[in-house]
Design a protein around this motif. Structure first.
Motif, PDB file in Angstrom:
ATOM      1  N   ALA A  99       0.859  -1.183   0.000  1.00 51.17           N
ATOM      2  CA  ALA A  99       0.000   0.000   0.000  1.00 51.17           C
ATOM      3  C   ALA A  99       0.899   1.239   0.000  1.00 51.17           C
ATOM      4  O   ALA A  99       2.073   1.167   0.367  1.00 51.17           O
ATOM      5  N   ALA A 100       0.335   2.363  -0.418  1.00 54.49           N
ATOM      6  CA  ALA A 100       1.094   3.610  -0.453  1.00 54.49           C
ATOM      7  C   ALA A 100       0.256   4.730   0.143  1.00 54.49           C
ATOM      8  O   ALA A 100      -0.975   4.755   0.010  1.00 54.49           O
ATOM      9  N   SER A 154       9.318   6.344  14.437  1.00 54.53           N
ATOM     10  CA  SER A 154       9.017   5.127  15.186  1.00 54.53           C
ATOM     11  C   SER A 154       7.910   4.314  14.512  1.00 54.53           C
ATOM     12  O   SER A 154       8.004   3.083  14.383  1.00 54.53           O
ATOM     13  N   LEU A 155       6.862   4.999  14.051  1.00 51.13           N
ATOM     14  CA  LEU A 155       5.758   4.310  13.378  1.00 51.13           C
ATOM     15  C   LEU A 155       6.206   3.702  12.050  1.00 51.13           C
ATOM     16  O   LEU A 155       5.780   2.584  11.693  1.00 51.13           O
ATOM     17  N   ILE A 156       7.062   4.418  11.341  1.00 50.55           N
ATOM     18  CA  ILE A 156       7.575   3.899  10.075  1.00 50.55           C
ATOM     19  C   ILE A 156       8.304   2.576  10.301  1.00 50.55           C
ATOM     20  O   ILE A 156       8.122   1.607   9.562  1.00 50.55           O
ATOM     21  N   VAL A 187      10.361   4.912   2.934  1.00 45.63           N
ATOM     22  CA  VAL A 187      10.147   6.266   2.416  1.00 45.63           C
ATOM     23  C   VAL A 187      10.601   6.322   0.962  1.00 45.63           C
ATOM     24  O   VAL A 187      11.766   6.094   0.654  1.00 45.63           O
ATOM     25  N   GLY A 188       9.648   6.613   0.067  1.00 46.27           N
ATOM     26  CA  GLY A 188       9.989   6.678  -1.346  1.00 46.27           C
ATOM     27  C   GLY A 188      10.293   8.083  -1.826  1.00 46.27           C
ATOM     28  O   GLY A 188      10.849   8.279  -2.900  1.00 46.27           O
ATOM     29  N   LEU A 197       5.130   7.118   1.510  1.00 45.49           N
ATOM     30  CA  LEU A 197       5.437   5.851   2.165  1.00 45.49           C
ATOM     31  C   LEU A 197       4.879   4.669   1.390  1.00 45.49           C
ATOM     32  O   LEU A 197       3.813   4.756   0.771  1.00 45.49           O
ATOM     33  N   GLN A 198       5.615   3.553   1.456  1.00 50.57           N
ATOM     34  CA  GLN A 198       5.123   2.262   0.994  1.00 50.57           C
ATOM     35  C   GLN A 198       5.233   1.292   2.149  1.00 50.57           C
ATOM     36  O   GLN A 198       6.226   1.314   2.888  1.00 50.57           O
TER      37      GLN A 198
END
Length: 204
Positions: A138-139, A154-156, A163-164, A176-177
């Motif tokens: 998902a993105a 932290s959530l990432i 991070v794209g 984000l992906q």
């Protein structure tokens, strides 16, 4: 893992014969409709004397593709492209385009014979084609104030996101992906910080 699907590793080809008609099934990985169209065009140029270049494609996960379709290329409607697509969907193969090129051998196969021949050509291809598992992704686009950077990082990490792309202006904006299975939990965590200026948009 639930939700996984299979994708081709590279280009592959097999040839079958049914009542003197040659069926050359060629498949490639594709990530977009322009890539799919370019491949089909290249097969037409490669075999200009063939009678038909029937095709089927699935872009994204077969259970929820971004795009999918088929083309009978002059064969009776529903006898070529649809059976090919059904095989790809049934065997859960995505990010793929297959062209079955037919050289007519002089003996008509009939509608049922064509359905079986085109479907069998793709089955034969998939039986030998190197495929690998892929997880649906998902993105989303995420915006937040600079003072939220620590918790966002932290959530990432927690939800296996990558991070794209990024833009550092008045706020921070990240593309984000992440695995589809983590999307609901991440957005729930972001919703809890909405009152702190955190916002996001899920990309379809």
């Amino acid at each position: 893992m639930e939700g996984q699907y299979r994708v081709p590793v590279g280009e592959f080809e097999v040839e079958t014969e049914v009542k003197k008609s040659r069926f050359i099934a060629t498949g490639v990985p594709v990530a977009s409709e322009p890539e799919m169209r370019a491949f089909i065009d290249s097969q037409r140029r490669r075999f200009p004397s063939a009678n038909h270049h029937c095709s089927a494609y699935v872009i994204g996960a077969p259970a929820k593709p971004r795009a999918a379709g088929s083309d009978d290329d002059g064969e009776p409607s529903g006898t070529a492209g649809k059976p090919m697509l059904n095989v790809l969907m049934g065997q859960e193969v995505g990010d793929v385009c297959v062209v079955v090129t037919r050289f007519f051998g002089g003996i008509k196969l009939g509608a049922g014979g064509l359905v079986r021949a085109y479907g069998a050509a793709v089955k034969e291809l998939l039986a030998e084609w190197p495929l690998e598992a892929r997880e649906p992704m998902a993105a989303l686009v995420l915006r937040f104030p600079y003072d939220q950077q620590g918790i966002i990082d932290s959530l990432i990490g927690r939800f296996e996101a990558s991070v794209g792309g990024s833009d550092y202006g008045a706020d921070v904006s990240l593309n984000l992906q992440l695995p589809q299975r983590n999307l609901d939990d991440l957005t729930a965590a972001l919703d809890e910080r909405g009152h702190l200026g955190v916002s996001y948009k899920v990309e379809l």
